[in-house]
Enzyme design. Structure first.
Site, PDB file in Angstrom:
ATOM      1  N   LYS A 204      -1.597   6.627  15.798  1.00 14.33           N
ATOM      2  CA  LYS A 204      -2.914   7.233  15.583  1.00 14.33           C
ATOM      3  C   LYS A 204      -3.747   7.156  16.853  1.00 14.33           C
ATOM      4  O   LYS A 204      -4.556   8.036  17.143  1.00 14.33           O
ATOM      5  CB  LYS A 204      -3.608   6.509  14.422  1.00 14.33           C
ATOM      6  CG  LYS A 204      -4.916   7.138  13.972  1.00 14.33           C
ATOM      7  CD  LYS A 204      -5.243   6.751  12.549  1.00 14.33           C
ATOM      8  CE  LYS A 204      -5.331   5.266  12.360  1.00 14.33           C
ATOM      9  NZ  LYS A 204      -6.525   4.670  12.987  1.00 14.33           N
TER      10      LYS A 204
ATOM     11  N   HIS B  97       0.836  -1.208   0.000  1.00 12.79           N
ATOM     12  CA  HIS B  97       0.000   0.000   0.000  1.00 12.79           C
ATOM     13  C   HIS B  97       0.864   1.249   0.000  1.00 12.79           C
ATOM     14  O   HIS B  97       0.910   1.994   0.954  1.00 12.79           O
ATOM     15  CB  HIS B  97      -0.961   0.013   1.182  1.00 12.79           C
ATOM     16  CG  HIS B  97      -0.346  -0.454   2.463  1.00 12.79           C
ATOM     17  ND1 HIS B  97       0.335   0.379   3.314  1.00 12.79           N
ATOM     18  CD2 HIS B  97      -0.294  -1.677   3.014  1.00 12.79           C
ATOM     19  CE1 HIS B  97       0.759  -0.311   4.362  1.00 12.79           C
ATOM     20  NE2 HIS B  97       0.393  -1.560   4.199  1.00 12.79           N
TER      21      HIS B  97
END
Length: 919
Positions: A581, A147
């Protein structure tokens, strides 16, 4: 940053290269796009430098693009994007230039080079038995992931490579004026090609495309570089410790997730797994056959002039080439025999034959070692009649290549989310009559049931069983992996990674699926599996509980027996993205360090060999930053000769698109791994526990400050969506996976790449620093002694120093003046002022505390390469940011023409290229 050019004399060649390439590009823009576009590009360039020198306000530059027509905006965006790409080339060439200058000057080898590492090992006078123990099963594996934020196409790479070659030729060759002019004309041809080639794709990448993109780097550099490094490292270590047989296997062995990572990617299927493994095998065997074909031509020695060995004579006769004009050229016949047998192997395991295949009706090789044995015989024979110089050339490179890449090229990891495993196992158990509702069971009963199942060969399905679409797909994928292992060898698929692993049952469920595919064999009380089960601990809580989860799994006899059958080796993956995150930069980094300490202790208690797999991204907010320093910053015992590390985003191209740069980056991985394994690099000694206590406190404060903004401020998600191009990133055709795990407005469910990339595009860089300033300021609380403690940690502790250094690099790349322009996209003025005010305050606080702790006035005092990049290049980013804001405004106001959307995507591409570690 100061406004003076850092190291002007040393960087003058770099600026000359940038001026040359930029000048050619500017002339092409003028010729291709006309005077008006060229004038706008030039004005934007000049005004951007005036902004840097504080001669004009940024708002004056922004007015250049107010209401700009998309037809005029796109060539301006492309001009600045291409300049960034060319500046990357110039910087890479300059780094190579500076390295060569240091070597020619006879200076000591620089840290992160293997030469410097060997000198450190020599000085340490290490015991050979200890070295042998620590380097048992040594492995350094860069793992290319599926990705990337890298958006460049193959054609762009090829043009870049040609430009690099021309620039190096221009510098290193004595040229007269006419010859220089000819090289410049060739540069112009390449840059015209670059200008007229689309930078972005019109359609989203398929996984099959991603597989080809990943394989591209083997052709560009890795096939050439990796085997040579492996041979040289082995020779250097064995020369130092000749009484132990170090590195029986090549230490540097690449991996991939491309086509095996199905966590959140519904497009990974059994066919994709087959394609990924067999396309990789094709590249390896294609390379081996091509080299054999060349070797066959080169080894023309006549039997009338040299005395060959009996083994080579046997190979020559087995080739079936007798009676030909090669009757007295036994080496050619012997190599042809090897080529014929490898062709037979290719016919057996590949979907198509490479170009240099030659079908001779010979027996295929069953293993790469058999091919190596034949090549070793040729090598021995050559040396026997004084031709070592020939044996050490292409033949040696081919032997190293087969030893490193085998028939499989690189190892493909499988990865899936633990929730999927639970669902599939529940359906299998229900169908087989094991338990009607597995998911209702408490953890201890699940573990007992799974352990019983792993002790028996009884299948849980049959060929005619009807399962849900999900279970059918998952079973097919693991069976495709089993086929790859059978046909390509156990190194083709060595690991099964469990995302969001939180319990022992998560490990055992994956093991049951491997058993069902025929990979894990329960045996007669001694289970074996060529594929290892790898827990991935991602959130801060999971990292904190990771060691306990692993120890609990090892307490289950069948799992402990499985690990024992694998040489007591257990790999654990650490996730950098979700932990960041979840809790912010400092909290995540410290949670990872603490997790490693706990896992090292767990490994010692349980008697296993621990290998850590670091899931780092390109951006600092996802674990990025210089690899050498990052590895040295690991706790004592966390790098015991082994390291796996993901390579993602535009970082892949920056590291592996060209052989010299690839070698330097691979050397740094090896150098750091050897130093971390064999030397004491932590430097805290008896002061470790007090230092850990300080970081415990700081991390909690930083997490709280981060959470106040990201998780507790009402409207924060709306601010994020409106002030960054996160929604539009989903349109950028850079990968096959969706931007979110599921439809949601939650930060938790957003993938880390768009989260980090969005903040990078808007120049906030929030994941790489937010919360750190508050933590430091609160903890110090005006106490000079406490500040001195942090300064001391920065001096003595590689972990702390690396955390601060990477944070400073991120902040140096941030620009809150530009970020304020993005904040204007938030229609809710009160929300805008509140959130941006919090960001601005924390930004200033973090810089202030960094300078107080380090004593540095310059954020990049310890990173001159990035300092050069920021100084030379960042004014050229300014127009891209302003144009992105303007086009986002037009798009969100309803101008949804395809060209407007394409313009936004082009700005993203240009900024990601220029920032180099944004995703």
């Amino acid at each position: 940053m100061t406004s003076t050019d850092p190291g002007r004399a040393a960087t003058e060649p770099l600026r000359e290269d940038i001026r040359l390439l930029g000048g050619i590009l500017g002339q092409i823009v003028h010729d291709q796009e006309g005077e008006d576009v060229f004038a706008l590009v030039e004005k934007a360039r000049v005004e951007s430098f005036r902004v840097r020198r504080s001669e004009i306000d940024r708002a004056e530059l922004a007015t250049l693009f107010d209401g700009i027509e998309i037809g005029k905006a796109i060539p301006v965006i492309r001009a600045f994007s291409h300049f960034s790409l060319l500046a990357n080339l110039a910087e890479d060439i300059h780094r190579d230039r500076r390295r060569s200058i240091h070597i020619r000057a006879g200076e000591p080898p620089q840290d992160s080079s293997l030469a410097a590492t060997y000198a450190k090992l020599d000085a340490a006078q290490l015991d050979s038995s200890r070295v042998a123990d620590l380097l048992t099963d040594a492995l350094v594996a860069p793992v290319i992931t599926a990705h990337p934020t890298e958006t460049r196409r193959r054609t762009i790479f090829e043009v870049q490579s040609r430009i690099t070659e021309l620039m190096r030729f221009r510098e290193r060759t004595e040229l007269d004026d006419d010859e220089t002019a000819e090289v410049d004309r060739q540069l112009r041809r390449q840059i015209i090609t670059l200008w007229q080639t689309a930078l972005i794709r019109l359609s989203r990448l398929r996984i099959q495309d991603e597989i080809e993109v990943g394989l591209r780097y083997f052709h560009l550099s890795l096939l050439e570089v990796i085997p040579r490094i492996n041979a040289q490292v082995r020779d250097e270590l064995r020369r130092r410790w000749p009484d132990v047989n170090l590195l029986e296997q090549p230490i540097l062995r690449p991996g991939s997730w491309i086509g095996g990572d199905r966590d959140g990617n519904p497009f990974v299927t059994a066919e994709v797994v087959h394609n990924a493994t067999h396309r990789a095998a094709f590249v390896a065997i294609e390379h081996h056959l091509a080299e054999l074909s060349k070797l066959e031509q080169e080894l023309s020695m006549s039997a009338r002039l040299v005395t060959i060995s009996y083994a080579v004579q046997e190979l020559a006769e087995a080739s079936g080439d007798s009676g030909s004009n090669r009757d007295d050229e036994p080496y050619r016949q012997a190599v042809r025999c090897v080529r014929g047998r490898l062709t037979a192997t290719a016919e057996q395991i590949l979907d198509k034959l490479p170009a240099d295949a030659v079908s001779l009706g010979l027996e295929p090789y069953e293993t790469p070692q058999q091919a190596l044995n034949d090549l070793d015989a040729i090598d021995t024979s050559l040396r026997g009649h004084g031709d070592a110089i020939l044996a050490d050339d292409r033949l040696a490179a081919l032997r190293w290549s087969i030893e490193t890449f085998g028939f499989h090229l690189s190892s493909l990891d499988l990865r899936q989310n633990s929730e999927i495993h639970e669902e599939v196992v529940a359906e299998l158990f229900a169908w087989a009559g094991v338990h009607p509702d597995y998911r209702s069971l408490p953890e201890d009963e699940r573990v007992e049931l799974l352990a019983q199942e792993l002790a028996t060969r009884r299948p849980l399905s049959s060929p005619d069983a009807e399962f849900s679409e999900l279970t059918t797909k998952e079973l097919a994928i693991t069976r495709a992996a089993a086929l790859a292992v059978r046909t390509l060898g156990p190194r083709s698929v060595p690991n099964y990674i469990i995302s969001m692993c939180t319990s022992v049952s998560d490990l055992l469920e994956a093991s049951v699926l491997l058993k069902e595919a025929g990979i894990l064999d329960p045996g007669s009380g001694t289970p074996t599996s060529s594929v290892g089960v790898v827990p991935l601990f991602e959130t801060i809580e999971d990292l904190q509980q990771g060691a306990a989860t692993l120890l609990a799994a090892l307490d289950v006899p069948v799992y402990r027996a499985l690990v024992s059958s694998r040489g007591d080796n257990q790999e654990v993956m650490l996730g950098y993205s979700d932990s960041n995150k979840d809790g912010g930069y400092l909290a995540a980094n410290w949670a990872l360090y603490r997790a490693e300490l706990d896992l090292v202790d767990a490994a010692r208690k349980s008697g296993i060999r621990l290998r850590l797999f670091h899931g780092r991204g390109g951006a600092v907010g996802r674990g990025g930053g210089p690899s050498y320093e990052a590895i040295l910053a690991q706790p004592v015992g966390a790098v015991t000769g082994s390291l796996r590390i993901t390579e993602q985003g535009e970082v892949i191209a920056a590291k592996y698109a060209e052989p010299r740069i690839a070698r330097r980056n691979l050397e740094s991985l090896l150098a750091a791994t050897l130093e971390s394994t064999l030397l004491d690099v932590e430097g805290l000694g008896a002061a470790a526990e007090p230092a850990y206590a300080i970081l415990d406190d700081l991390a909690e404060r930083a997490r709280r400050a981060y959470g106040e903004l990201v998780h507790k401020t009402p409207g924060f998600v709306e601010y994020f969506r409106m002030s960054t191009p996160v929604a539009e990133i989903g349109e950028l055709n850079i990968g096959s996976r969706p931007a979110s795990r599921k439809p949601t407005n939650s930060v938790y469910d957003l993938r880390a790449i768009p989260w980090v990339m969005s903040w990078s595009q808007s120049r906030v860089m929030l994941p790489g620093w937010y919360g750190v300033g508050t933590a430091f300021e609160e903890w110090v609380d005006g106490d000079a002694d406490k500040l001195a403690q942090l300064a001391d940690l920065n001096e003595r502790w590689p972990f702390f120093r690396t955390v601060l250094s990477n944070m400073a690099m991120v902040i140096a790349k941030s620009d809150l003046g530009l970020a304020a322009r993005y904040a204007e996209l938030v229609p809710d003025v009160e929300l805008r002022n509140k959130v941006f005010g919090m960001i601005s305050d924390e930004h200033a606080k973090t810089i202030r505390m960094y300078k107080a702790i380090t004593g540095a006035d310059d954020l990049l005092a310890d990173n001159p390469a990035v300092a050069r990049s920021v100084f030379n290049r960042f004014p050229y980013l300014e127009p891209l940011n302003h144009l992105q804001v303007e086009l986002l405004r037009q798009f969100r106001a309803g101008d949804d023409r395809e060209l407007v959307k394409r313009g936004i995507l082009l700005t993203m591409n240009g900024l990601a290229t220029a920032l180099r570690n944004s995703g």
